[in-house]
Design an enzyme around this catalytic site. Structure first.
Site, mmCIF file in Angstrom:
data_model
loop_
_atom_site.group_PDB
_atom_site.id
_atom_site.type_symbol
_atom_site.label_atom_id
_atom_site.label_comp_id
_atom_site.label_asym_id
_atom_site.label_seq_id
_atom_site.Cartn_x
_atom_site.Cartn_y
_atom_site.Cartn_z
ATOM 1 N N TYR A 203 42.162 38.534 59.753
ATOM 2 C CA TYR A 203 42.476 37.279 59.064
ATOM 3 C C TYR A 203 43.910 36.852 59.362
ATOM 4 C CZ TYR A 203 43.106 33.897 55.303
ATOM 5 O OH TYR A 203 43.382 32.753 54.581
ATOM 6 N N SER B 240 48.214 30.296 56.201
ATOM 7 C CA SER B 240 48.282 31.208 55.065
ATOM 8 C C SER B 240 49.606 31.945 55.100
ATOM 9 C CB SER B 240 47.130 32.220 55.130
ATOM 10 O OG SER B 240 47.275 33.238 54.165
#
Length: 262
Positions: free
Chosen positions: A155, A142
């Site tokens: 995350y 990501s």
């Protein structure tokens, strides 16, 4: 690869989101797709559509990637189908909250799904690829793994880990003709945010930069069979992450401002 006939592609997290879109795109090109996810009813719906598109049998197996026993069961089932040419590790989840307010069980679960399960599955399949001296591994990371923002500390940590793991694995497997690519997207219009941000406010605030999953899936499948190192999208977020590395104080300003909408 425009033609995936004769190629077997294993995709985790394939019952919805990017896993589903990549599966459908690969099936359109004739690939034999093996779909894995926890939600078997949804998975069966996707695999039926894939089989029609591919005009060849496709497969669906239940997988809780956070559970090593579930991974082992999957590997046993997959061996009966044949060798995996391309592994797409698309399973993962996020949850946006202040670190101090995040329960440890959620932290542990996120690492089990996003990092440890990915590593465990990859280790076995990569071993087979090394023996054949052929294969490709695509790991979903990501932009959050390049430029962290508040309320995504856990995350971001998992995605930093995926990028670091992939970069080292790429070097280890290169002599065996096995390629490793990371996909580093910004926000994508999928049900990822149903868990990450149930309020829906984040996606609404960043609507101008949200990626469409079908278009991204096409770009990813276009990279099947290549030696591409990583894919970054959208391009301006990648530019911001590079700026973050070169000029960390400016990076903190961006991460705490324009890219901090949680």
């Amino acid at each position: 690869m425009k033609d995936l006939r004769g190629k077997t592609i294993l995709i985790t997290g394939a019952s919805s989101g990017m896993g589903e879109k990549i599966a459908l795109e690969a099936a359109k090109r004739g690939g034999t797709v093996i779909l894995c996810a926890r939600r078997l009813p949804l998975l069966n719906k996707v695999v039926n559509e894939c089989s029609l598109l591919a005009k060849t049998p496709c497969y669906a197996f239940p997988l809780d990637i956070s559970n090593p026993e579930s991974v082992e069961a999957l590997l046993t089932q997959v061996k009966a189908i044949g060798p995996i040419d391309i592994l797409v590790n698309a399973a993962g989840f996020g949850y946006f909250a202040d670190f101090l307010a995040t329960d440890y069980s959620l932290i542990e679960k996120m690492f089990q799904v996003n990092v440890l399960g990915l590593m465990y599955l990859t280790q076995s399949i990569a071993g087979d690829m090394v023996e054949r001296k052929s294969g490709q591994i695509i790991n979903f990371a990501s932009q959050a793994g390049k430029m962290a923002t508040s309320k995504s500390s856990i995350y971001s940590a998992t995605k930093f880990a995926v990028i670091g793991f992939s970069n080292a694995l790429r070097l280890e497997l290169k002599p065996f003709n096995v390629a490793v690519m990371t996909v580093n997207p910004g926000p994508i219009r999928t049900d990822f945010f149903a868990k990450a941000d149930p309020s829906g406010s984040y996606l609404a605030k960043v609507d101008w930069l949200v990626l469409e999953p079908e278009a991204l899936a096409t770009k990813i499948v276009n990279c099947f069979g290549t030696k591409k190192r990583e894919m970054n999208a959208p391009w301006f977020m990648e530019g911001a992450s590079r700026l973050y590395t070169l000029f960390p104080h400016v990076g903190d300003f961006l991460a705490g401002g324009i890219f901090n909408q949680k």
